[in-house]
Design a protein around this motif. Sequence first.
Motif, mmCIF file in Angstrom:
data_model
loop_
_atom_site.group_PDB
_atom_site.id
_atom_site.type_symbol
_atom_site.label_atom_id
_atom_site.label_comp_id
_atom_site.label_asym_id
_atom_site.label_seq_id
_atom_site.Cartn_x
_atom_site.Cartn_y
_atom_site.Cartn_z
ATOM 1 N N VAL A 1 44.583 37.215 52.571
ATOM 2 C CA VAL A 1 45.238 37.540 51.308
ATOM 3 C C VAL A 1 44.957 38.987 50.943
ATOM 4 C CG1 VAL A 1 45.285 37.027 48.823
ATOM 5 C CG2 VAL A 1 45.156 35.157 50.485
ATOM 6 N N PHE A 2 45.984 39.707 50.489
ATOM 7 C CA PHE A 2 45.772 41.071 50.001
ATOM 8 C C PHE A 2 44.975 41.018 48.708
ATOM 9 C CE2 PHE A 2 47.241 44.575 47.219
ATOM 10 C CZ PHE A 2 46.812 45.660 47.983
ATOM 11 N N CYS A 3 45.506 40.339 47.696
ATOM 12 C CA CYS A 3 44.800 40.224 46.425
ATOM 13 C C CYS A 3 45.450 39.123 45.594
ATOM 14 C CB CYS A 3 44.824 41.545 45.671
ATOM 15 S SG CYS A 3 44.027 41.493 44.057
ATOM 16 N N SER A 4 44.622 38.205 45.089
ATOM 17 C CA SER A 4 45.138 37.077 44.311
ATOM 18 C C SER A 4 45.253 37.386 42.828
ATOM 19 C CB SER A 4 44.228 35.860 44.502
ATOM 20 O OG SER A 4 42.912 36.140 44.035
ATOM 21 N N GLY A 5 44.929 38.628 42.422
ATOM 22 C CA GLY A 5 45.040 39.007 41.016
ATOM 23 C C GLY A 5 43.875 38.509 40.202
ATOM 24 N N GLY A 6 44.145 37.987 39.009
ATOM 25 C CA GLY A 6 43.080 37.489 38.155
ATOM 26 C C GLY A 6 42.474 36.204 38.699
ATOM 27 N N ASN A 7 41.178 36.052 38.496
ATOM 28 C CA ASN A 7 40.483 34.843 38.924
ATOM 29 C C ASN A 7 40.824 33.717 37.938
ATOM 30 O OD1 ASN A 7 38.534 32.793 39.386
ATOM 31 N ND2 ASN A 7 37.188 34.292 40.359
ATOM 32 N N VAL A 8 41.607 32.746 38.388
ATOM 33 C CA VAL A 8 42.090 31.688 37.497
ATOM 34 C C VAL A 8 40.930 30.863 36.945
ATOM 35 C CG1 VAL A 8 43.564 29.647 37.323
ATOM 36 C CG2 VAL A 8 44.322 31.613 38.660
#
Length: 262
Positions: A60-67
């Motif tokens: 994964v490049f980046c999943s953004g915010g940590n849910v």
Amino acid sequence: MTSFLQTSRDGGILTLTMNQPETRNALTGNTAVQEFVDACAAIALDTSVRVVIVTGAGPVFCSGGNVKDMRRFFEQDIAPDRIREEYRQGIQRLPKALCNLDVPVIAAVNGAAIGAGMDLTCMCDIRIASDTASFAESFVRLGIIPGDGGAWLLPRTVGMAKASEMAFTGEAIDAQEALRCGLVSRVVPAGELMATALALARKIAANPPAAMRMTKRLPREGQGAPMDSLLELSAGYQAIAHKTAEHKEAVMAFMEKRKPVF
């Protein structure tokens, strides 16, 4: 916890690798933003850095915010004004740091770029995607909005209609669709991604570094400036460029039919 960013150097090319694959390189709930801000501050002071590449470790490049980290906003008694300030002092420092860099930045998107990870690619100047990459402006599916500047970044990258479609549906697009809509400039096989990014970075790094930094700054300023203001800024930058040793070397090398040395 290990550092979020792993750095490597190839001459004037600095590669920043997001290196927490166990969280899919999430940008919140960790030191990611501060490390990016610190890296950008160091790059701004280091004139030997000519190009930056941003990529991710793992699939994964980046999943953004940590849910998982987001749960505290509704499980804990956190006032809205405190949440607003957390965004201001947190993730919102990321677009300011990257977009204000005078050094060209290439995103080598190795896998899924989701939410703030998608917006991170738009903070870069050039995006090259692996054929396994995907992109999703997926905030609405979590009942939130792009609090990281995505509403400013994405329309300027793909146009208002496509940005609206992506933001309103939250659906992911694959690498080929990203190429068709102008989100990325190239799609390459996964095994060739970093070699392609480095080859492009070397072409950029071969140019006069002072002129390159100003060349990056002008279109960034032009996104929000009237033409007269940009022309005035261009005249000032050009006056500076004409007096650099790099300009003299480029002109003399052209006249002497040799390769310039910068």
